[in-house]
Design an enzyme around this catalytic site. Structure first.
Site, PDB file in Angstrom:
ATOM      1  N   ASP A  19     -49.131 -79.193   8.190  1.00 58.57           N
ATOM      2  CA  ASP A  19     -50.542 -78.838   8.074  1.00 58.57           C
ATOM      3  C   ASP A  19     -50.964 -78.583   6.639  1.00 58.57           C
ATOM      4  OD1 ASP A  19     -49.162 -76.494   7.638  1.00 58.57           O
ATOM      5  OD2 ASP A  19     -50.181 -75.340   9.202  1.00 58.57           O
ATOM      6  N   CYS A  66     -30.637 -76.714 -14.530  1.00 56.56           N
ATOM      7  CA  CYS A  66     -31.541 -77.636 -13.840  1.00 56.56           C
ATOM      8  C   CYS A  66     -30.803 -78.904 -13.408  1.00 56.56           C
ATOM      9  CB  CYS A  66     -32.709 -78.000 -14.740  1.00 56.56           C
ATOM     10  SG  CYS A  66     -33.746 -76.593 -15.205  1.00 56.56           S
TER      11      CYS A  66
END
Length: 220
Positions: free
Chosen positions: A135, A43
């Site tokens: 959107d 990570c």
């Protein structure tokens, strides 16, 4: 989270302050990605490389935000480790990390694997990455297990494809496509419309079947 689904307007605490997602993202594209846990090796590399390449996301009008089921204080402390390990991060850490200690957002956004989703003690977010359009709809998702780090170049490549095919709805990008190489013309485009749409030319590929369905162009 299926393609085309509307990403919900959530509120979250982040390393850069509280956000309301729709207000924060505005009319931009967005990459929202999760990682299994803070202070873990893979990570650290992933968030570091996303930070190093942040200028590439900005160039494409894309906002980046990370997430895991960790405390906000841990995120802030871990950022210093990421910057120390990835020494080529310019300036301040460039994007926010969401703190989701109660796992509520992870569950809402379907970022926990099937084996762990009902066990709050052991559940970790998988490496989910969502590309979200202006959107607020999900345009692309990548799901990797904890053992496999993502490729930032591939993330940028698919964003280039998504933005191009949103702008030119009569094309698609083939396997291994990169900007500047040939794109495919969709089958529903009629041959008689090709000169108007692609005045610099179209290549038609002959197939043993005799069906002309592979048509390519660099005119975009």
């Amino acid at each position: 989270m299926r393609l085309g689904a509307t990403v919900p307007n959530f509120r979250a605490e982040t390393t850069q302050g509280p956000i309301q997602f729709y207000d924060w993202v505005g009319d931009s594209w967005c990459v929202l990605f999760s990682h299994p846990a803070d202070f873990t090796p893979v990570c650290t590399t992933e968030l570091g490389r996303m930070a190093v390449h942040n200028h590439e996301f900005k160039k494409r009008g894309v906002k980046v935000i990370a997430h895991s089921c960790d405390k906000l204080g841990d995120h802030k402390s871990w950022v210093n480790d990421i910057k120390s390990y990835c020494r080529d991060i310019p300036g301040d850490f460039p994007y926010p990390i969401i703190g989701d200690e109660k796992r509520e957002l992870a569950v809402l956004l379907d970022m926990i694997d099937e084996d762990s989703k009902h066990d709050p003690e052991t559940a970790l977010t998988v490496r989910s990455l969502y590309v979200i359009g202006p959107d607020k709809k999900l345009k692309l998702s990548m799901l990797y297990p904890a053992s496999t780090g993502r490729n930032v170049d591939e993330i940028l490549r698919v964003i280039d494809s998504l933005q191009l095919t949103t702008r030119l709805k009569v094309i698609a990008t083939p396997a291994n496509w990169t900007p500047g190489t040939k794109v495919m013309i969709l089958p529903e485009v009629k041959d008689e419309d090709l000169p108007k749409l692609f005045p610099k030319g179209v290549e038609k590929v002959k197939m043993p079947s005799g069906i002309t369905y592979v048509r390519t162009t660099t005119d975009y």
